[in-house]
Design a protein around this motif. Sequence first.
Motif, PDB file in Angstrom:
ATOM      1  N   ALA A 229       0.828  -1.209   0.000  1.00  0.00           N
ATOM      2  CA  ALA A 229       0.000   0.000   0.000  1.00  0.00           C
ATOM      3  C   ALA A 229       0.861   1.259   0.000  1.00  0.00           C
ATOM      4  O   ALA A 229       0.558   2.244  -0.693  1.00  0.00           O
ATOM      5  CB  ALA A 229      -0.927  -0.005   1.211  1.00  0.00           C
ATOM      6  N   ILE A 230       1.954   1.241   0.775  1.00  0.00           N
ATOM      7  CA  ILE A 230       2.845   2.400   0.818  1.00  0.00           C
ATOM      8  C   ILE A 230       3.545   2.589  -0.519  1.00  0.00           C
ATOM      9  O   ILE A 230       3.661   3.707  -1.025  1.00  0.00           O
ATOM     10  CB  ILE A 230       3.867   2.236   1.961  1.00  0.00           C
ATOM     11  N   VAL A 231       4.013   1.492  -1.110  1.00  0.00           N
ATOM     12  CA  VAL A 231       4.665   1.583  -2.425  1.00  0.00           C
ATOM     13  C   VAL A 231       3.687   2.126  -3.460  1.00  0.00           C
ATOM     14  O   VAL A 231       4.037   2.996  -4.276  1.00  0.00           O
ATOM     15  CB  VAL A 231       5.221   0.214  -2.860  1.00  0.00           C
ATOM     16  N   ASP A 232       2.441   1.647  -3.440  1.00  0.00           N
ATOM     17  CA  ASP A 232       1.429   2.135  -4.377  1.00  0.00           C
ATOM     18  C   ASP A 232       1.206   3.630  -4.194  1.00  0.00           C
ATOM     19  O   ASP A 232       1.075   4.376  -5.167  1.00  0.00           O
ATOM     20  CB  ASP A 232       0.108   1.384  -4.187  1.00  0.00           C
ATOM     21  N   ARG A 233       1.142   4.074  -2.934  1.00  0.00           N
ATOM     22  CA  ARG A 233       0.912   5.503  -2.666  1.00  0.00           C
ATOM     23  C   ARG A 233       2.045   6.356  -3.208  1.00  0.00           C
ATOM     24  O   ARG A 233       1.820   7.436  -3.767  1.00  0.00           O
ATOM     25  CB  ARG A 233       0.761   5.726  -1.153  1.00  0.00           C
ATOM     26  N   LEU A 234       3.269   5.884  -3.080  1.00  0.00           N
ATOM     27  CA  LEU A 234       4.421   6.687  -3.475  1.00  0.00           C
ATOM     28  C   LEU A 234       4.729   6.606  -4.966  1.00  0.00           C
ATOM     29  O   LEU A 234       5.426   7.462  -5.501  1.00  0.00           O
ATOM     30  CB  LEU A 234       5.655   6.255  -2.679  1.00  0.00           C
ATOM     31  N   THR A 235       4.250   5.590  -5.623  1.00  0.00           N
ATOM     32  CA  THR A 235       4.589   5.420  -7.046  1.00  0.00           C
ATOM     33  C   THR A 235       3.447   5.780  -7.980  1.00  0.00           C
ATOM     34  O   THR A 235       3.672   5.945  -9.183  1.00  0.00           O
ATOM     35  CB  THR A 235       5.026   3.971  -7.327  1.00  0.00           C
ATOM     36  N   PHE A 236       2.214   5.899  -7.471  1.00  0.00           N
ATOM     37  CA  PHE A 236       1.084   6.192  -8.344  1.00  0.00           C
ATOM     38  C   PHE A 236       1.244   7.580  -8.955  1.00  0.00           C
ATOM     39  O   PHE A 236       1.315   8.580  -8.258  1.00  0.00           O
ATOM     40  CB  PHE A 236      -0.231   6.110  -7.565  1.00  0.00           C
ATOM     41  N   ALA A 237       1.312   7.646 -10.268  1.00  0.00           N
ATOM     42  CA  ALA A 237       1.432   8.905 -11.023  1.00  0.00           C
ATOM     43  C   ALA A 237       2.646   9.721 -10.606  1.00  0.00           C
ATOM     44  O   ALA A 237       2.683  10.937 -10.805  1.00  0.00           O
ATOM     45  CB  ALA A 237       0.163   9.752 -10.857  1.00  0.00           C
ATOM     46  N   GLY A 238       3.656   9.056 -10.032  1.00  0.00           N
ATOM     47  CA  GLY A 238       4.829   9.781  -9.565  1.00  0.00           C
ATOM     48  C   GLY A 238       6.070   9.508 -10.394  1.00  0.00           C
ATOM     49  O   GLY A 238       6.061   8.707 -11.334  1.00  0.00           O
ATOM     50  N   GLN A 239       7.144  10.173 -10.033  1.00  0.00           N
ATOM     51  CA  GLN A 239       8.431  10.049 -10.708  1.00  0.00           C
ATOM     52  C   GLN A 239       9.359   9.209  -9.832  1.00  0.00           C
ATOM     53  O   GLN A 239       9.454   9.424  -8.631  1.00  0.00           O
ATOM     54  CB  GLN A 239       9.038  11.437 -10.924  1.00  0.00           C
ATOM     55  N   ILE A 240      10.047   8.227 -10.443  1.00  0.00           N
ATOM     56  CA  ILE A 240      11.016   7.405  -9.728  1.00  0.00           C
ATOM     57  C   ILE A 240      12.387   7.625 -10.353  1.00  0.00           C
ATOM     58  O   ILE A 240      12.561   7.468 -11.569  1.00  0.00           O
ATOM     59  CB  ILE A 240      10.642   5.913  -9.796  1.00  0.00           C
ATOM     60  N   ILE A 241      13.343   8.020  -9.534  1.00  0.00           N
ATOM     61  CA  ILE A 241      14.707   8.257 -10.006  1.00  0.00           C
ATOM     62  C   ILE A 241      15.639   7.298  -9.285  1.00  0.00           C
ATOM     63  O   ILE A 241      15.694   7.282  -8.050  1.00  0.00           O
ATOM     64  CB  ILE A 241      15.143   9.712  -9.742  1.00  0.00           C
ATOM     65  N   GLU A 242      16.343   6.491 -10.039  1.00  0.00           N
ATOM     66  CA  GLU A 242      17.311   5.570  -9.464  1.00  0.00           C
ATOM     67  C   GLU A 242      18.697   6.206  -9.543  1.00  0.00           C
ATOM     68  O   GLU A 242      19.213   6.470 -10.632  1.00  0.00           O
ATOM     69  CB  GLU A 242      17.277   4.235 -10.212  1.00  0.00           C
ATOM     70  N   THR A 243      19.271   6.475  -8.371  1.00  0.00           N
ATOM     71  CA  THR A 243      20.569   7.151  -8.329  1.00  0.00           C
ATOM     72  C   THR A 243      21.740   6.187  -8.427  1.00  0.00           C
ATOM     73  O   THR A 243      22.899   6.613  -8.433  1.00  0.00           O
ATOM     74  CB  THR A 243      20.692   7.975  -7.037  1.00  0.00           C
ATOM     75  N   GLY A 244      21.461   4.884  -8.490  1.00  0.00           N
ATOM     76  CA  GLY A 244      22.503   3.901  -8.770  1.00  0.00           C
ATOM     77  C   GLY A 244      23.263   3.442  -7.544  1.00  0.00           C
ATOM     78  O   GLY A 244      22.828   3.579  -6.407  1.00  0.00           O
ATOM     79  N   THR A 245      24.462   2.912  -7.806  1.00  0.00           N
ATOM     80  CA  THR A 245      25.288   2.340  -6.742  1.00  0.00           C
ATOM     81  C   THR A 245      26.638   3.032  -6.595  1.00  0.00           C
ATOM     82  O   THR A 245      27.278   2.927  -5.559  1.00  0.00           O
ATOM     83  CB  THR A 245      25.537   0.843  -7.019  1.00  0.00           C
ATOM     84  N   SER A 246      27.077   3.742  -7.628  1.00  0.00           N
ATOM     85  CA  SER A 246      28.382   4.405  -7.568  1.00  0.00           C
ATOM     86  C   SER A 246      28.300   5.630  -6.663  1.00  0.00           C
ATOM     87  O   SER A 246      27.334   6.397  -6.715  1.00  0.00           O
ATOM     88  CB  SER A 246      28.830   4.832  -8.969  1.00  0.00           C
ATOM     89  N   SER A 247      29.318   5.821  -5.847  1.00  0.00           N
ATOM     90  CA  SER A 247      29.296   6.898  -4.865  1.00  0.00           C
ATOM     91  C   SER A 247      29.486   8.256  -5.535  1.00  0.00           C
ATOM     92  O   SER A 247      30.559   8.577  -6.038  1.00  0.00           O
ATOM     93  CB  SER A 247      30.385   6.691  -3.807  1.00  0.00           C
ATOM     94  N   TYR A 248      28.435   9.038  -5.522  1.00  0.00           N
ATOM     95  CA  TYR A 248      28.518  10.423  -5.995  1.00  0.00           C
ATOM     96  C   TYR A 248      29.424  11.237  -5.070  1.00  0.00           C
ATOM     97  O   TYR A 248      30.198  12.075  -5.516  1.00  0.00           O
ATOM     98  CB  TYR A 248      27.120  11.042  -6.023  1.00  0.00           C
ATOM     99  N   ARG A 249      29.349  10.961  -3.793  1.00  0.00           N
ATOM    100  CA  ARG A 249      30.097  11.729  -2.811  1.00  0.00           C
ATOM    101  C   ARG A 249      31.601  11.648  -3.073  1.00  0.00           C
ATOM    102  O   ARG A 249      32.307  12.655  -3.081  1.00  0.00           O
ATOM    103  CB  ARG A 249      29.765  11.217  -1.412  1.00  0.00           C
ATOM    104  N   LEU A 250      32.097  10.415  -3.301  1.00  0.00           N
ATOM    105  CA  LEU A 250      33.531  10.250  -3.541  1.00  0.00           C
ATOM    106  C   LEU A 250      33.945  10.826  -4.890  1.00  0.00           C
ATOM    107  O   LEU A 250      34.977  11.480  -5.011  1.00  0.00           O
ATOM    108  CB  LEU A 250      33.899   8.763  -3.472  1.00  0.00           C
ATOM    109  N   ALA A 251      33.110  10.577  -5.920  1.00  0.00           N
ATOM    110  CA  ALA A 251      33.436  11.093  -7.251  1.00  0.00           C
ATOM    111  C   ALA A 251      33.431  12.619  -7.259  1.00  0.00           C
ATOM    112  O   ALA A 251      34.278  13.257  -7.888  1.00  0.00           O
ATOM    113  CB  ALA A 251      32.435  10.562  -8.274  1.00  0.00           C
ATOM    114  N   HIS A 252      32.476  13.215  -6.544  1.00  0.00           N
ATOM    115  CA  HIS A 252      32.402  14.672  -6.471  1.00  0.00           C
ATOM    116  C   HIS A 252      33.621  15.235  -5.742  1.00  0.00           C
ATOM    117  O   HIS A 252      34.192  16.249  -6.143  1.00  0.00           O
ATOM    118  CB  HIS A 252      31.123  15.078  -5.744  1.00  0.00           C
ATOM    119  N   ALA A 253      34.039  14.565  -4.671  1.00  0.00           N
ATOM    120  CA  ALA A 253      35.210  15.019  -3.912  1.00  0.00           C
ATOM    121  C   ALA A 253      36.467  14.941  -4.772  1.00  0.00           C
ATOM    122  O   ALA A 253      37.307  15.855  -4.758  1.00  0.00           O
ATOM    123  CB  ALA A 253      35.365  14.183  -2.642  1.00  0.00           C
TER     124      ALA A 253
END
Length: 262
Positions: A229-253
């Motif tokens: 029910a929670i997943v349905d509430r958050l995904t219905f007509a919404g946008q899902i962005i997968e930020t992946g597995t590679s560390s943005y923090r380390l790459a940015h640093a």
Amino acid sequence: MNVPRRTVTDQAAVAAIEQGARMLRLPTIRDRFSEIAAAAEREQQSYLGFLSELMIAECEDRDRRRAQRRIHDAGFPRLKRLDEFTFEANPAINPAVIGTLATCAWVKAGEPLCLIGDSGTGKSHLLIGLGTLAAEAGYRVRYTLASKLVNELVEAADDAQLSKLITRYGRVDLLLIDELGYLQLDRRGAELLFQVLTEREERSAVAIASNEPFSAWTKTFTDPRLCAAIVDRLTFAGQIIETGTSSYRLAHARKRRTASTT
């Protein structure tokens, strides 16, 4: 009958403007009228032109102060802006998608947004950056950690203040929930969180950041039906962005260190 023209010295005019601006609560006009008057004289502006410059300056500064208050009231743990996000450090994130979200149309429509990815992939930066833009655009925003929100809900329920707390969260235009999935929630906490997500006022947006994919949310919400029910509430007509597995923090640093040495 001719009415004699009143003559006012510059000193008296300055005093009158300062006093009037204080009484009318126009701090920008009080602080900048001399500067704007001098510019108007140099540019040979009309009286209407000079007055319009004063009004524009006051309105712009008032809008800026209101935006600052909304950002403060949002409760962000730190200031993060989208223009500081280095997309090269996380190629999994599409700049065009973030650019569309930056228009805040999804906030106006009351749509959900989900940021899913490993720790350090830039989810919180994006969440806070988008929330900051929404606050600057005039929306009421509230940021909270999932664990903090659940603790608040449990305490409010114990004190018979739950409906008041849910109403308070329901008044904001955008609710940002960070770090969902880091802790397992008991059934009561999960049910209270679900209540917040489903009973918010109509057309109110919600955005969450989670380190777990939806398929693993059963570790956070142990009741399968409640989890669905929670997943349905958050995904219905919404946008899902997968930020992946590679560390943005380390790459940015690393990118910042490279830039500072060149």
